[in-house]
Motif scaffolding. Structure first.
Motif, PDB file in Angstrom:
ATOM      1  N   CYS B 151      30.595 -20.938  23.133  1.00 38.42           N
ATOM      2  CA  CYS B 151      30.859 -20.356  24.451  1.00 38.42           C
ATOM      3  C   CYS B 151      29.615 -19.638  24.977  1.00 38.42           C
ATOM      4  O   CYS B 151      29.061 -18.762  24.303  1.00 38.42           O
ATOM      5  CB  CYS B 151      32.012 -19.367  24.332  1.00 38.42           C
ATOM      6  N   ASN B 152      29.205 -20.004  26.180  1.00 39.11           N
ATOM      7  CA  ASN B 152      28.051 -19.341  26.794  1.00 39.11           C
ATOM      8  C   ASN B 152      28.307 -17.858  27.041  1.00 39.11           C
ATOM      9  O   ASN B 152      27.370 -17.087  27.217  1.00 39.11           O
ATOM     10  CB  ASN B 152      27.697 -20.018  28.118  1.00 39.11           C
ATOM     11  N   TYR B 153      29.571 -17.439  27.065  1.00 41.03           N
ATOM     12  CA  TYR B 153      29.886 -16.030  27.285  1.00 41.03           C
ATOM     13  C   TYR B 153      30.074 -15.278  25.964  1.00 41.03           C
ATOM     14  O   TYR B 153      29.750 -14.111  25.857  1.00 41.03           O
ATOM     15  CB  TYR B 153      31.161 -15.885  28.130  1.00 41.03           C
ATOM     16  N   GLU B 154      30.643 -15.957  24.964  1.00 41.50           N
ATOM     17  CA  GLU B 154      30.973 -15.250  23.717  1.00 41.50           C
ATOM     18  C   GLU B 154      30.112 -15.675  22.532  1.00 41.50           C
ATOM     19  O   GLU B 154      30.200 -15.080  21.462  1.00 41.50           O
ATOM     20  CB  GLU B 154      32.454 -15.457  23.374  1.00 41.50           C
ATOM     21  N   GLY B 155      29.313 -16.727  22.702  1.00 42.26           N
ATOM     22  CA  GLY B 155      28.482 -17.189  21.595  1.00 42.26           C
ATOM     23  C   GLY B 155      29.231 -18.151  20.693  1.00 42.26           C
ATOM     24  O   GLY B 155      30.113 -18.877  21.139  1.00 42.26           O
ATOM     25  N   GLU B 156      28.866 -18.122  19.419  1.00 41.69           N
ATOM     26  CA  GLU B 156      29.508 -19.037  18.471  1.00 41.69           C
ATOM     27  C   GLU B 156      30.985 -18.719  18.289  1.00 41.69           C
ATOM     28  O   GLU B 156      31.390 -17.563  18.325  1.00 41.69           O
ATOM     29  CB  GLU B 156      28.805 -18.944  17.110  1.00 41.69           C
ATOM     30  N   GLY B 190      28.304 -27.470  26.479  1.00 41.06           N
ATOM     31  CA  GLY B 190      27.223 -28.210  25.814  1.00 41.06           C
ATOM     32  C   GLY B 190      26.710 -27.589  24.527  1.00 41.06           C
ATOM     33  O   GLY B 190      25.503 -27.507  24.306  1.00 41.06           O
ATOM     34  N   TRP B 191      27.619 -27.158  23.665  1.00 46.31           N
ATOM     35  CA  TRP B 191      27.202 -26.563  22.390  1.00 46.31           C
ATOM     36  C   TRP B 191      27.261 -27.539  21.207  1.00 46.31           C
ATOM     37  O   TRP B 191      26.747 -27.231  20.133  1.00 46.31           O
ATOM     38  CB  TRP B 191      28.102 -25.362  22.062  1.00 46.31           C
ATOM     39  N   THR B 220      24.290 -31.206  27.981  1.00 41.65           N
ATOM     40  CA  THR B 220      23.544 -30.073  28.526  1.00 41.65           C
ATOM     41  C   THR B 220      22.214 -29.839  27.806  1.00 41.65           C
ATOM     42  O   THR B 220      21.229 -29.441  28.416  1.00 41.65           O
ATOM     43  CB  THR B 220      24.404 -28.792  28.392  1.00 41.65           C
ATOM     44  N   ARG B 221      22.206 -30.059  26.507  1.00 41.55           N
ATOM     45  CA  ARG B 221      21.006 -29.760  25.717  1.00 41.55           C
ATOM     46  C   ARG B 221      20.456 -30.996  24.993  1.00 41.55           C
ATOM     47  O   ARG B 221      19.718 -30.877  24.025  1.00 41.55           O
ATOM     48  CB  ARG B 221      21.312 -28.622  24.743  1.00 41.55           C
ATOM     49  N   ALA B 253      28.290 -21.212  33.250  1.00 35.82           N
ATOM     50  CA  ALA B 253      27.196 -20.248  33.123  1.00 35.82           C
ATOM     51  C   ALA B 253      25.999 -20.815  32.379  1.00 35.82           C
ATOM     52  O   ALA B 253      25.409 -20.164  31.543  1.00 35.82           O
ATOM     53  CB  ALA B 253      27.670 -18.961  32.422  1.00 35.82           C
ATOM     54  N   THR B 254      25.690 -22.068  32.661  1.00 35.25           N
ATOM     55  CA  THR B 254      24.482 -22.658  32.092  1.00 35.25           C
ATOM     56  C   THR B 254      23.518 -22.883  33.247  1.00 35.25           C
ATOM     57  O   THR B 254      23.924 -23.387  34.283  1.00 35.25           O
ATOM     58  CB  THR B 254      24.792 -24.037  31.479  1.00 35.25           C
ATOM     59  N   GLU B 255      22.255 -22.528  33.027  1.00 28.69           N
ATOM     60  CA  GLU B 255      21.252 -22.858  34.037  1.00 28.69           C
ATOM     61  C   GLU B 255      21.224 -24.387  34.072  1.00 28.69           C
ATOM     62  O   GLU B 255      20.930 -25.023  33.066  1.00 28.69           O
ATOM     63  CB  GLU B 255      19.870 -22.379  33.610  1.00 28.69           C
ATOM     64  N   GLY B 256      21.545 -24.993  35.200  1.00 28.77           N
ATOM     65  CA  GLY B 256      21.493 -26.450  35.309  1.00 28.77           C
ATOM     66  C   GLY B 256      22.442 -27.162  34.373  1.00 28.77           C
ATOM     67  O   GLY B 256      22.036 -28.045  33.636  1.00 28.77           O
TER      68      GLY B 256
END
Lengths: 322, 322
Positions: B151-156, B190-191, B220-221, B253-256
């Protein structure tokens, strides 16, 4: 759970691959700036220029100038590509690090298109280069099979043909008194899939279990990262990659030939899977953005846009603390 | 040699994913044209619109209009996304195919950002939807865990948390009288890496060996295709993908934020590895080019630029015959 390697080495091909495939001439200062920035990211091997015929690859006409201008950092191998004895001699006169190798192209047609010679003629010519390496006491440790996964001119290539090409480079090296420690399989035309990587490496290993394998994969058809992951699963620890995904082969006959797999994307994937790369991915992302400035267009790298998970985790932790 | 599946199903997410993440409004006629073109490629499931709050996702304000305008082909499931009872009711009033499901978000924060509700509240609200499905005799076969890989907000996010989320959707469905046949794991942020795909699927299978898994991966990555290949190796046969790589989640909340893995690239990789997709890749490439016209910019798909190997082989054969 898969048996992934603990550490991999990623050799940077971006400057060489990228500048040779750009249509416009890039100023020497920009090339040098990119190379010097790459040297700050933990990379230990940076392919800087190609000593090739400027009539065929005009954007490499400044190879001598670029090579001379780089402020070199100790511990980094700044390499140059050469495709024949003349190129090798130019490389040896210059300041960059010349690596002895034996190169063979898998398909006859790609050999003629890419280096202007038949497979047999290119081997004969390399006898001179091998003698040069011997005379200078330079090691020859790697053989290279170019276009090992298929050919845009000839179509599919049999595993038997590639094994024969490996045999030819091993023999050629041996005749010159060198024992190769590994074979690099290159795929400038972008034919590799995870399955063909598995098949070919499996076939080579069952014949020569002691040989190391290195992979030079292009992401022409979107399969590059998956093919690289297949390599990782087989314990491959040496990969070529290009910052921001720069590059492409001018003689690959692909509509919109794509460059190598992207250095920072591949390094990111490795690190996230617990495989050490020794690379500073945040810095690589900065260099990838510089590469886009230098070539003046968007490049295919992903993590430079998506951001690393480390960055996402830091943002998440800051939000939690706030 | 890996044990890859013989056949996979690829569900097209391009129109829904793509149109929701574009900044400018795309004309209804263009949306419909793209959806109708996708229906000619062998796809059996096309996600067309989202019945969501037009204040939050203005580009989906025309969902009813788009849904009404599509000339539907028999045998194709034209689906619509809904995130709450109100959206479900809009979907049920429209002509598209509504699929019953139970959805849960892995992280609390992404749940609030993406659907504006806590995890617990969203489950409570879905009891109404489940009752609606029951009343109408509609099946509920799939559970969905959103943001299952991080999660881009909470991390792993821990594997234990994701297993708990799976348990929650299974229980919720069971309480309503439905037995789920599978769980879809989505990764809008995208994790996912190949290793995290292996780990999570492994953990789910050891707890619920009978459950099918479906993967909705974003690139995403740059790890999307490799993660999908990891899924294939584990026998996953159901994937979401977006033509040309369209899309991205507006609340990630990901840049691009990058879109799903690219339909034609993934189908190409599958077919080249002997995995049937039922898709006509050359036609998909034409639709990918249409998607670029519709959104007015270059999209990330690769094989649309590199060309298929089939095309390369045909050119090679023609040259050999000439």
């Amino acid at each position: 759970m898969s048996d992934l390697p603990k550490r991999v080495t990623i050799d940077e091909e971006g400057p060489r691959e990228g500048f040779q495939s750009e249509k416009k001439m890039i100023p020497v200062a920009d090339k040098v700036r990119l190379i010097e920035a790459l040297a700050e990211t933990g990379l230990t091997h940076i392919a800087c220029v190609s000593y090739v015929n400027p009539k065929r690859v005009p954007t490499m006409a400044d190879a001598e100038e670029v090579a001379a201008a780089i402020r070199r950092k100790p511990g980094i191998h700044y390499s140059a590509l050469y495709l024949n004895q003349q190129g090798l001699e130019r490389a040896l006169r210059g300041p960059l690090d010349v690596q002895g190798s034996v190169r063979i192209t898998a398909s006859e047609t790609f050999s003629r298109k890419n280096i202007g010679k038949s497979v047999a003629d290119s081997l004969v010519e390399q006898r001179m280069s091998l003698q040069t390496f011997k005379d200078r006491g330079m090691p020859v440790e790697w053989g290279v099979v170019l276009g090992a996964f298929g050919c845009n001119y000839e179509g599919e290539l049999s595993t038997e043909l590639i094994l024969q090409r490996c045999r030819q480079v091993l023999d050629e090296a041996e005749m010159a008194g060198f024992q190769l420690k590994g074979i690099k399989l290159t795929d400038a035309m972008g034919w590799a899939t995870p399955l063909s990587v598995e098949r070919l490496i499996g076939a080579i290993r069952s014949k020569w279990p002691e040989l190391e394998i290195s992979l030079h994969l292009h992401d022409t058809r979107g399969t590059g990262m998956a093919a690289a992951y297949a390599g990782l699963r087989l314990g491959v620890t040496k990969f070529d990659a290009s910052v921001a995904g720069l590059g492409g082969c001018p003689f690959a006959a692909t509509e919109g030939a794509a460059g190598n797999i992207c250095t920072e994307d591949f390094a990111f994937m490795c690190e996230e899977m617990g495989i050490e790369t020794g690379l500073d991915i945040e810095r690589l992302i900065e260099v990838a953005k510089l590469a886009e400035q230098v070539v003046g267009r968007q490049l295919p790298g992903h993590v430079m846009r998506g951001g690393t998970l480390k960055a996402a985790k830091q943002r998440a932790a800051q939000k939690a603390a706030a």
